[in-house]
Design a protein around this motif. Structure first.
Motif, PDB file in Angstrom:
ATOM      1  N   TYR A   1      -8.729   4.356  -2.080  1.00  0.00           N
ATOM      2  CA  TYR A   1      -9.631   5.112  -1.221  1.00  0.00           C
ATOM      3  C   TYR A   1      -9.175   6.555  -1.341  1.00  0.00           C
ATOM      4  O   TYR A   1      -7.980   6.844  -1.206  1.00  0.00           O
ATOM      5  CB  TYR A   1      -9.528   4.649   0.241  1.00  0.00           C
ATOM      6  CG  TYR A   1     -10.315   5.528   1.187  1.00  0.00           C
ATOM      7  CD1 TYR A   1     -11.670   5.314   1.402  1.00  0.00           C
ATOM      8  CD2 TYR A   1      -9.705   6.599   1.840  1.00  0.00           C
ATOM      9  CE1 TYR A   1     -12.395   6.135   2.262  1.00  0.00           C
ATOM     10  CE2 TYR A   1     -10.424   7.428   2.686  1.00  0.00           C
ATOM     11  CZ  TYR A   1     -11.775   7.188   2.900  1.00  0.00           C
ATOM     12  OH  TYR A   1     -12.482   8.010   3.734  1.00  0.00           O
TER      13      TYR A   1
ATOM     14  N   LYS B   1     -12.333   0.025  -7.215  1.00  0.00           N
ATOM     15  CA  LYS B   1     -11.613  -1.241  -7.393  1.00  0.00           C
ATOM     16  C   LYS B   1     -11.816  -1.717  -8.826  1.00  0.00           C
ATOM     17  O   LYS B   1     -12.618  -1.127  -9.577  1.00  0.00           O
ATOM     18  CB  LYS B   1     -12.108  -2.286  -6.393  1.00  0.00           C
ATOM     19  CG  LYS B   1     -13.552  -2.668  -6.568  1.00  0.00           C
ATOM     20  CD  LYS B   1     -13.963  -3.695  -5.543  1.00  0.00           C
ATOM     21  CE  LYS B   1     -15.374  -4.204  -5.772  1.00  0.00           C
ATOM     22  NZ  LYS B   1     -16.406  -3.183  -5.912  1.00  0.00           N
ATOM     23  N   LYS B   2     -11.131  -2.777  -9.168  1.00  0.00           N
ATOM     24  CA  LYS B   2     -11.215  -3.303 -10.527  1.00  0.00           C
ATOM     25  C   LYS B   2     -12.661  -3.633 -10.894  1.00  0.00           C
ATOM     26  O   LYS B   2     -13.377  -4.256 -10.126  1.00  0.00           O
ATOM     27  CB  LYS B   2     -10.353  -4.561 -10.654  1.00  0.00           C
ATOM     28  CG  LYS B   2     -10.284  -5.084 -12.068  1.00  0.00           C
ATOM     29  CD  LYS B   2      -9.359  -6.271 -12.185  1.00  0.00           C
ATOM     30  CE  LYS B   2      -9.264  -6.702 -13.654  1.00  0.00           C
ATOM     31  NZ  LYS B   2      -8.387  -7.865 -13.836  1.00  0.00           N
TER      32      LYS B   2
ATOM     33  N   ILE C   1      -7.157   2.317 -11.967  1.00  0.00           N
ATOM     34  CA  ILE C   1      -7.635   1.478 -10.857  1.00  0.00           C
ATOM     35  C   ILE C   1      -8.714   0.501 -11.331  1.00  0.00           C
ATOM     36  O   ILE C   1      -8.651  -0.694 -11.016  1.00  0.00           O
ATOM     37  CB  ILE C   1      -8.184   2.349  -9.694  1.00  0.00           C
ATOM     38  CG1 ILE C   1      -7.088   3.253  -9.114  1.00  0.00           C
ATOM     39  CG2 ILE C   1      -8.825   1.470  -8.608  1.00  0.00           C
ATOM     40  CD1 ILE C   1      -5.984   2.570  -8.379  1.00  0.00           C
TER      41      ILE C   1
ATOM     42  N   ASP D   1     -15.145  -1.554 -11.333  1.00  0.00           N
ATOM     43  CA  ASP D   1     -16.157  -0.553 -10.959  1.00  0.00           C
ATOM     44  C   ASP D   1     -16.516   0.307 -12.172  1.00  0.00           C
ATOM     45  O   ASP D   1     -15.638   0.788 -12.888  1.00  0.00           O
ATOM     46  CB  ASP D   1     -15.624   0.362  -9.844  1.00  0.00           C
ATOM     47  CG  ASP D   1     -15.715  -0.289  -8.473  1.00  0.00           C
ATOM     48  OD1 ASP D   1     -16.300  -1.386  -8.376  1.00  0.00           O
ATOM     49  OD2 ASP D   1     -15.192   0.304  -7.512  1.00  0.00           O
TER      50      ASP D   1
ATOM     51  N   THR E   1      -6.774  -1.082  -5.692  1.00  0.00           N
ATOM     52  CA  THR E   1      -7.902  -0.356  -5.090  1.00  0.00           C
ATOM     53  C   THR E   1      -7.437   1.030  -4.682  1.00  0.00           C
ATOM     54  O   THR E   1      -6.240   1.270  -4.470  1.00  0.00           O
ATOM     55  CB  THR E   1      -8.476  -1.063  -3.841  1.00  0.00           C
ATOM     56  OG1 THR E   1      -7.477  -1.058  -2.813  1.00  0.00           O
ATOM     57  CG2 THR E   1      -8.890  -2.486  -4.137  1.00  0.00           C
TER      58      THR E   1
ATOM     59  N   ARG F   1      -3.865   0.587  -2.870  1.00  0.00           N
ATOM     60  CA  ARG F   1      -3.478  -0.790  -2.512  1.00  0.00           C
ATOM     61  C   ARG F   1      -3.250  -1.595  -3.770  1.00  0.00           C
ATOM     62  O   ARG F   1      -3.968  -1.456  -4.755  1.00  0.00           O
ATOM     63  CB  ARG F   1      -4.571  -1.456  -1.664  1.00  0.00           C
ATOM     64  CG  ARG F   1      -4.734  -0.829  -0.296  1.00  0.00           C
ATOM     65  CD  ARG F   1      -5.761  -1.590   0.540  1.00  0.00           C
ATOM     66  NE  ARG F   1      -6.099  -0.870   1.765  1.00  0.00           N
ATOM     67  CZ  ARG F   1      -5.398  -0.959   2.899  1.00  0.00           C
ATOM     68  NH1 ARG F   1      -4.331  -1.734   2.957  1.00  0.00           N
ATOM     69  NH2 ARG F   1      -5.767  -0.270   3.957  1.00  0.00           N
TER      70      ARG F   1
ATOM     71  N   SER G   1     -14.404   4.912  -2.876  1.00  0.00           N
ATOM     72  CA  SER G   1     -13.544   3.742  -3.003  1.00  0.00           C
ATOM     73  C   SER G   1     -13.702   3.209  -4.411  1.00  0.00           C
ATOM     74  O   SER G   1     -14.818   3.157  -4.939  1.00  0.00           O
ATOM     75  CB  SER G   1     -13.947   2.662  -1.996  1.00  0.00           C
ATOM     76  OG  SER G   1     -13.751   3.129  -0.676  1.00  0.00           O
TER      77      SER G   1
ATOM     78  N   LYS H   1       0.837  -1.206   0.000  1.00  0.00           N
ATOM     79  CA  LYS H   1       0.000   0.000   0.000  1.00  0.00           C
ATOM     80  C   LYS H   1       0.866   1.249   0.000  1.00  0.00           C
ATOM     81  O   LYS H   1       2.008   1.228   0.482  1.00  0.00           O
ATOM     82  CB  LYS H   1      -0.950   0.012   1.198  1.00  0.00           C
ATOM     83  CG  LYS H   1      -0.267   0.172   2.531  1.00  0.00           C
ATOM     84  CD  LYS H   1      -1.254  -0.026   3.669  1.00  0.00           C
ATOM     85  CE  LYS H   1      -0.497  -0.085   4.991  1.00  0.00           C
ATOM     86  NZ  LYS H   1      -1.264  -0.702   6.055  1.00  0.00           N
TER      87      LYS H   1
END
Lengths: 88, 255
Positions: B216, B227-228, B208, B230, B214, B250, B225, B153
């Motif tokens: 935030y 992530k993959k 991302i 989205d 990910t 992350r 937030s 991270k």
């Protein structure tokens, strides 16, 4: 003419460094003849972001339009940056 | 326990696995797994001997475990001091140097795709802080930037004006941080009028959602937030309000 971007660095991320690269390269670009092509070679560039590219590639395209060709643009952040810049 | 670790360095250079687990607030099994994976190597007298840990390694893990809290607390504090030097980039030059160190560290554990994209995301978020706050920092100039290769991270924070105040200059109709954050991640807009740019956070989003990473991101009292996979940008109200911007990137799913 071929512009080897690695000569500006291999981590090209900030606006000021993109702008500085553009300004520093003006004397060289001034020597380009009217019908000469411009090859931008991304070989060995590890990281590129839209902030850097917006200061160097965007004005390069504005000035030389379809005379600009990109080589070795398959690095992941180079591809991602070019994809974002290509969007209207 | 945490205070003990900082204030009272142990007499012995080596610490047992049980004591290490207790100090770090993790299980002995986790330490064993980390040892096998090379994430936190133990010292053993023989291949089947007891595991012991170096004090310097324990302190490093302790540091890495808390970087998120430290960054968030720094960004949220009513009054703050400069972060410790190994996490603080007062100027863009310092940030660039630290980013390149981060990139070098990443290249030792990750494939080129991850190195290139994660460095680009961290670079874009960090540089955004300088681009939009130069000459306008609220109190402490610069960026908090720290990372943990072990826990995959990177954390960035600034005490700048935040996205709402920046974008309000070009979009006076924006009324709250939630709206501003959504615009920043979905529209090509620059708070640096008359510059016709503003691709940075769209680029971050694109990277991302197309990779096993990910993000935030918080500004003011708004957070999101990603992530993959989205498709939408959903902005929430955060539990705490921060001064400028705060991001956790992350990259757990490394091959």
């Amino acid at each position: 003419m071929t512009i080897q971007l690695k000569k500006f660095g291999i981590t090209l991320v900030s606006r000021p460094s993109g702008k500085e690269a553009w300004l520093a390269f003006q004397p060289v670009l001034g020597e380009v003849s009217e019908d000469e092509g411009i090859i931008v070679d991304f070989n060995d560039v590890m990281v590129l972001t839209p902030s850097w590219a917006d200061e160097f590639l965007t004005p390069l395209y504005k000035r030389f339009r379809n005379r600009v060709k990109l080589h070795n643009a398959d690095n992941p952040s180079v591809s991602a940056t070019l994809a974002i810049l290509a969007k209207p | 326990m945490c205070i003990d670790l900082i204030a009272k360095p142990m007499q012995s250079a080596l610490t047992s696995i049980g004591k290490t687990a207790q100090m770090l607030g993790i299980s002995i099994d986790t330490l064993r797994r980390w040892d096998l994976a090379g994430r936190l190597k133990s010292v053993r007298s023989s291949p089947r001997g007891h595991r012991y840990y170096l004090q310097s390694d324990i302190e490093q893990v302790f540091h890495e475990k808390h970087i998120v809290d430290w960054a968030q607390q720094w960004a949220a504090a009513h009054r703050a001091m400069e972060p410790v030097s190994n996490m603080y980039c007062q100027t863009r030059d310092v940030f660039q140097a630290r980013l390149e160190t981060f990139q070098a560290g990443l290249s030792r554990i990750s494939p080129l795709t991850t190195v290139s994209l994660i460095t680009a995301v961290a670079g874009e978020i960090g540089n955004n802080s300088y681009d939009h706050n130069l000459g306008n920092w609220i109190d402490i100039p610069g960026v908090f930037f720290s990372y943990s290769m072990r826990s995959r991270k990177a954390v960035l924070a600034d005490r700048g004006q935040g996205i709402l105040r920046t974008l309000k200059r070009v979009r006076p109709e924006l009324v709250n941080a939630q709206e501003a954050l959504r615009v920043a991640f979905t529209e090509t807009i620059s708070g640096r009028f008359p510059e016709a740019r503003g691709n940075g956070l769209k680029f971050v989003r694109s990277v991302i959602v197309n990779n096993p990473f990910t993000l935030y991101f918080q500004t003011g009292n708004a957070c999101l937030s990603l992530k993959k996979g989205d498709r939408d940008v959903v902005v929430h109200q955060a539990k705490t309000t921060i001064r400028g911007c705060f991001a956790i990137i992350r990259f757990e799913d490394l091959s």
